[in-house]
Design a protein around this motif. Structure first.
Motif, PDB file in Angstrom:
ATOM      1  N   ALA A   1      -4.404 -22.456   3.086  1.00 31.97           N
ATOM      2  CA  ALA A   1      -4.200 -21.212   4.396  1.00 31.97           C
ATOM      3  C   ALA A   1      -3.543 -20.795   4.100  1.00 31.97           C
ATOM      4  CB  ALA A   1      -4.358 -22.668   5.181  1.00 31.97           C
ATOM      5  N   LYS A   2      -2.313 -20.544   3.418  1.00 29.70           N
ATOM      6  CA  LYS A   2      -1.666 -19.975   3.063  1.00 29.70           C
ATOM      7  C   LYS A   2      -2.084 -17.795   2.784  1.00 29.70           C
ATOM      8  CE  LYS A   2       2.939 -21.537   2.569  1.00 29.70           C
ATOM      9  NZ  LYS A   2       3.490 -21.081   3.694  1.00 29.70           N
ATOM     10  N   ARG A   3      -3.529 -18.462   1.418  1.00 35.29           N
ATOM     11  CA  ARG A   3      -3.851 -16.836   1.226  1.00 35.29           C
ATOM     12  C   ARG A   3      -4.694 -16.832   2.027  1.00 35.29           C
ATOM     13  NH1 ARG A   3      -5.438 -19.053  -5.120  1.00 35.29           N
ATOM     14  NH2 ARG A   3      -3.272 -18.036  -6.233  1.00 35.29           N
ATOM     15  N   GLU A   4      -5.154 -17.336   3.206  1.00 30.56           N
ATOM     16  CA  GLU A   4      -6.150 -16.728   3.899  1.00 30.56           C
ATOM     17  C   GLU A   4      -5.597 -15.911   5.202  1.00 30.56           C
ATOM     18  OE1 GLU A   4      -7.776 -20.278   5.919  1.00 30.56           O
ATOM     19  OE2 GLU A   4      -9.288 -20.520   4.374  1.00 30.56           O
ATOM     20  N   ILE A   5      -3.720 -16.461   5.388  1.00 32.56           N
ATOM     21  CA  ILE A   5      -2.810 -15.673   6.391  1.00 32.56           C
ATOM     22  C   ILE A   5      -2.916 -14.380   5.966  1.00 32.56           C
ATOM     23  CG2 ILE A   5      -0.688 -16.194   7.211  1.00 32.56           C
ATOM     24  CD1 ILE A   5      -2.453 -17.712   8.813  1.00 32.56           C
ATOM     25  N   GLN A   6      -2.089 -14.396   4.214  1.00 34.60           N
ATOM     26  CA  GLN A   6      -1.829 -13.330   3.702  1.00 34.60           C
ATOM     27  C   GLN A   6      -3.171 -12.560   4.015  1.00 34.60           C
ATOM     28  OE1 GLN A   6      -1.045 -14.169  -0.382  1.00 34.60           O
ATOM     29  NE2 GLN A   6       1.214 -14.603   0.298  1.00 34.60           N
ATOM     30  N   ALA A   7      -4.170 -12.355   3.636  1.00 36.10           N
ATOM     31  CA  ALA A   7      -5.422 -11.854   3.739  1.00 36.10           C
ATOM     32  C   ALA A   7      -5.450 -11.343   5.031  1.00 36.10           C
ATOM     33  CB  ALA A   7      -6.937 -12.648   2.999  1.00 36.10           C
ATOM     34  N   LEU A   8      -5.507 -11.889   5.957  1.00 38.93           N
ATOM     35  CA  LEU A   8      -5.557 -11.469   7.678  1.00 38.93           C
ATOM     36  C   LEU A   8      -4.454 -10.817   7.538  1.00 38.93           C
ATOM     37  CD1 LEU A   8      -6.897 -12.069  10.254  1.00 38.93           C
ATOM     38  CD2 LEU A   8      -5.176 -14.204  10.972  1.00 38.93           C
ATOM     39  N   TYR A   9      -2.918 -11.044   7.172  1.00 37.29           N
ATOM     40  CA  TYR A   9      -1.744  -9.929   7.306  1.00 37.29           C
ATOM     41  C   TYR A   9      -2.635  -8.406   6.618  1.00 37.29           C
ATOM     42  CZ  TYR A   9       3.296  -7.861   6.598  1.00 37.29           C
ATOM     43  OH  TYR A   9       3.593  -6.562   6.976  1.00 37.29           O
ATOM     44  N   GLN A  10      -2.435  -8.379   5.900  1.00 34.12           N
ATOM     45  CA  GLN A  10      -3.420  -7.167   5.053  1.00 34.12           C
ATOM     46  C   GLN A  10      -4.542  -6.360   5.725  1.00 34.12           C
ATOM     47  OE1 GLN A  10      -1.649  -6.373   2.170  1.00 34.12           O
ATOM     48  NE2 GLN A  10      -3.003  -4.486   2.475  1.00 34.12           N
ATOM     49  N   GLN A  11      -4.795  -7.539   5.994  1.00 28.91           N
ATOM     50  CA  GLN A  11      -6.252  -6.828   6.836  1.00 28.91           C
ATOM     51  C   GLN A  11      -5.631  -5.795   8.435  1.00 28.91           C
ATOM     52  OE1 GLN A  11      -8.985  -9.267   8.867  1.00 28.91           O
ATOM     53  NE2 GLN A  11      -9.799  -8.213  10.434  1.00 28.91           N
ATOM     54  N   GLY A  12      -5.079  -6.172   8.888  1.00 29.00           N
ATOM     55  CA  GLY A  12      -4.013  -5.917   9.527  1.00 29.00           C
ATOM     56  C   GLY A  12      -3.268  -4.967   9.477  1.00 29.00           C
ATOM     57  N   VAL A  13      -2.554  -4.980   8.284  1.00 32.87           N
ATOM     58  CA  VAL A  13      -1.531  -3.643   8.291  1.00 32.87           C
ATOM     59  C   VAL A  13      -2.555  -2.658   8.095  1.00 32.87           C
ATOM     60  CG1 VAL A  13      -0.660  -2.744   6.176  1.00 32.87           C
ATOM     61  CG2 VAL A  13       0.348  -4.919   6.576  1.00 32.87           C
ATOM     62  N   ASP A  14      -3.780  -2.486   6.683  1.00 36.90           N
ATOM     63  CA  ASP A  14      -4.635  -1.516   6.379  1.00 36.90           C
ATOM     64  C   ASP A  14      -5.426  -1.614   7.503  1.00 36.90           C
ATOM     65  OD1 ASP A  14      -4.606  -2.553   3.604  1.00 36.90           O
ATOM     66  OD2 ASP A  14      -5.957  -3.945   3.364  1.00 36.90           O
ATOM     67  N   ALA A  15      -5.831  -2.120   9.119  1.00 33.03           N
ATOM     68  CA  ALA A  15      -6.110  -1.109   9.622  1.00 33.03           C
ATOM     69  C   ALA A  15      -5.602  -0.565  10.050  1.00 33.03           C
ATOM     70  CB  ALA A  15      -6.867  -2.292  11.015  1.00 33.03           C
ATOM     71  N   GLN A  16      -3.612  -0.707  10.456  1.00 32.70           N
ATOM     72  CA  GLN A  16      -2.353  -0.390  10.917  1.00 32.70           C
ATOM     73  C   GLN A  16      -2.553   1.220  10.073  1.00 32.70           C
ATOM     74  OE1 GLN A  16       0.567  -2.014  10.953  1.00 32.70           O
ATOM     75  NE2 GLN A  16       1.602  -0.610  13.079  1.00 32.70           N
ATOM     76  N   GLU A  17      -2.228   1.399   8.852  1.00 31.19           N
ATOM     77  CA  GLU A  17      -2.300   2.240   8.141  1.00 31.19           C
ATOM     78  C   GLU A  17      -3.225   3.717   8.327  1.00 31.19           C
ATOM     79  OE1 GLU A  17      -1.823   0.650   4.516  1.00 31.19           O
ATOM     80  OE2 GLU A  17       0.647   0.067   4.673  1.00 31.19           O
ATOM     81  N   ARG A  18      -4.974   3.163   8.566  1.00 35.60           N
ATOM     82  CA  ARG A  18      -5.753   3.788   8.647  1.00 35.60           C
ATOM     83  C   ARG A  18      -6.220   4.538  10.058  1.00 35.60           C
ATOM     84  NH1 ARG A  18      -8.608  -0.531   7.397  1.00 35.60           N
ATOM     85  NH2 ARG A  18     -10.081  -1.567   9.408  1.00 35.60           N
TER      86      ARG A  18
END
Length: 625
Positions: free
Chosen positions: A160-177
């Motif tokens: 579950a935590k890995r899914e949360i981390q992946a979702l967080y990184q997905q948001g960060v990547d989208a924000q950066e681009r």
């Protein structure tokens, strides 16, 4: 007893003593030990061995030794055998108990403790979100204890935590681009699944603000594209206030364009009012904050300022000032405000001619009336009448007096009814007159704070022949007209002037262009303020003041702005330069002698000398030419 270790034990005699004691030869043993003790007096073991030998010897001397017979006590022997068997049995039972009970219990306890430590370690890694280490620990625990519920639960949490981390990184990547919508969706979902995770909440707030900014920017762009400039201006300014870095270059370009459009719309409006010009000047000034060197904005601002200054001078009856500003504007932009400037310029020329005429300056009066008569106004009768009046005084051939005597006002003129005739005095006042100052060739006119005679003074270039001229308004107007006159090139086709904020003002020139117009050229871009320009009589140079070196210095440059030279590189104030008639020397005022004094130097900056030498302050010299 013998057998203890000591420093004497390595001696051969010690072995002999030991052999004597084994054989019961106590006297030989005592003798040998005494000899050793003599050599090793501090060896306590020898002393004890000697005492023991003496005790044995004493015992043997008092005890009669009989020959020993071997007798077996079967009862005692049986008892001993039984005791040995009992001991062996007890030891065996104890060994069995330890092997079968204690040792497994100890091993089990150690295993459970190791598993507890492994579980604690795994949970600690999980809490610290070191998921790889946590997974390794939980997996090891599960291998040791298949079906371990806490290990299984821990692995589920890791997933579950890995899914949360992946979702967080997905948001960060989208924000950066720059994908605001995608990033916001990811962080909102993350906030629902794991409230308060890292900086999710702050990112959501930032993204929502950015989304609002993008919506506002899109709306501003729509207003801009549809021509709604004011709405676009308001919204672009709101975007800039919310985030100054958001699309900064695009918004800067839009704001500059909008301010220029708004200003030009006011100027091109028919009919345009003076208040429209003032507002347009503000728009052009705002445009310059985004593109300080844009030639179009600089020119529009210059035109608006010329009109405003010319109109103000016109309304206040300062006809020479009005003529200067309006003439320059008209020559550069003849149809400015639908040619409404030509009507004011006509009146200003006529009134200026009247001033020249009353000052007995016939030729300049004639020029003023002639310029007025050539303007494209509906009625130039008054100007032609004035020409007819002064023409006989400048030519031996009489000119017929025009028959028209009616002096109607020009439609749309803001100057009111013009005078119908010039009443010249029988004896014009000789001083001060316009020709009074303009005729003081090769004299330096300056201002003085002489407490007894404040105002305008004059003197020779070497400081001699000092004379007080006066302090009247008319005299000061003549002085100001001379300052402005020397801002023109000798051929009167170009003018040098100052424009911009006071602290960063720069110097510009008007350059004749094709046809009858002119263009603006910026010829300085130095640090600080740049001001007090004056064109040399030969047209080859412009002298001015610049703060580029950290103080107010006199500088020299070519009319195109090239070849800049600091003539007075010092820490003092050096200001208001003015050329000599032969363009070989320059006068200026400086505080390098303490107070403000008038100085003269050669055009290359050499030979600086104080020609005032006055106890009071003297400044702003003009060398008449």
């Amino acid at each position: 007893m013998l057998g203890r270790q000591g420093s004497s034990h390595s001696d051969p005699r010690y072995k002999q003593a030991y052999a004597h004691m084994q054989a019961g030869r106590w006297s030989e043993a005592i003798a040998t030990l005494q000899a050793l003790l003599y050599d090793f007096p501090e060896d306590e073991s020898l002393q004890k061995d000697l005492e023991n030998a003496r005790l044995k010897a004493s015992f043997d001397s008092t005890t009669k030794v009989h020959a020993q017979r071997w007798q077996v006590s079967w009862k005692a022997l049986l008892f001993r055998i039984l005791a040995i068997v009992t001991i062996v049995a007890v030891v065996g039972v104890a060994a069995w108990f330890i092997t079968k009970g204690v040792l497994p219990a100890i091993a089990q306890s150690q295993t459970e403790r190791q598993r507890a430590e492994l579980l604690s370690q795994a949970n600690a890694y999980l809490q610290a979100e070191e998921l790889d280490k946590a997974e390794e620990s939980f997996t090891a625990l599960l291998q040791a204890v298949p079906g371990h519920e806490e290990a299984i639960a821990g692995l589920e949490q890791i997933k579950a935590k890995r899914e949360i981390q992946a979702l967080y990184q997905q948001g960060v990547d989208a924000q950066e681009r720059g994908d605001v919508t995608g990033a916001l969706d990811a962080f909102v979902e993350l906030s629902g699944r794991s409230p308060g995770y890292r900086d999710t909440n702050s990112r959501i707030e930032t993204l929502k603000r950015q989304q609002d900014i993008e919506t506002l920017y899109t709306s501003a762009e729509e207003a801009f594209s549809t021509g709604n400039q004011q709405e676009a201006l308001d919204k672009f300014l709101q975007v800039k206030a919310l985030n100054a870095r958001y699309k900064a270059s695009e918004i800067t370009e839009r704001l500059f364009t909008i301010y220029m459009r708004l200003g030009r719309e006011l100027i091109e409006k028919r009919p345009a009012s003076p208040s429209d010009v003032e507002l347009a000047a503000d728009y052009f000034t705002n445009a310059l904050t985004y593109k300080p060197r844009d030639p179009g904005a600089l020119q529009e601002q210059q035109y608006a300022e010329m009109f405003t200054k010319g109109r103000t001078a016109y309304q206040e009856g300062r006809w020479l000032d009005a003529t200067l500003q309006l003439k320059t504007l008209y020559e550069s932009q003849p149809d400015y405000l639908g040619m409404s400037i030509v009507e004011m310029l006509y009146d200003a020329y006529v009134h200026s001619g009247d001033l020249y005429l009353n000052g007995n300056d016939i030729y300049r009066a004639y020029d003023a009336y002639l310029n007025a008569s050539l303007l494209p106004v509906k009625d130039v009768t008054l100007a032609k009448g004035r020409l007819a009046q002064v023409f006989p005084e400048i030519t031996p051939s009489p000119m017929p007096t025009p028959t028209a005597t009616v002096r109607p006002t020009i439609a749309g003129s803001t100057g009111g009814t013009r005078p119908t005739a010039v009443q010249r005095t029988a004896t014009p006042t000789p001083t001060p007159t316009l020709t009074g100052l303009a005729g003081l060739t090769n004299r330096i006119v300056f201002l003085s704070n002489n407490p007894g005679q404040p105002g305008l003074w004059m003197m020779a270039p070497d400081g001699s022949d000092r004379r007080y001229l006066g302090n009247s308004n008319e005299l000061m107007q003549q002085y100001e007209e001379l300052v402005r006159r020397y801002q023109f090139s000798p051929d009167q086709r170009s003018m040098v002037y100052v424009m911009g904020p006071k602290s960063t003002a720069q110097i510009f020139t008007t350059v004749p262009s094709s046809g009858s117009g002119s263009t603006t050229r910026q010829i300085t871009s130095q640090n600080g303020a740049n001001y007090d320009p004056s064109w040399s009589p030969d047209g080859a140079s412009i002298v001015y003041v610049s703060q580029d070196s950290g103080s107010d210095d006199i500088w020299l440059m070519a009319p195109d702005g090239s070849g800049k030279i600091d003539l007075t590189p010092n820490r003092f104030y050096d200001k208001h330069p003015s050329w000599s008639p032969d363009a070989r020397s320059i006068t200026f005022w400086s505080n390098q002698a303490g107070g403000q004094q008038i100085f003269v130097m050669y055009a290359d900056g050499s030979g600086i000398r104080n020609i005032s030498n006055s106890p009071w302050e003297e400044y702003d010299p003009v060398w008449i030419r």
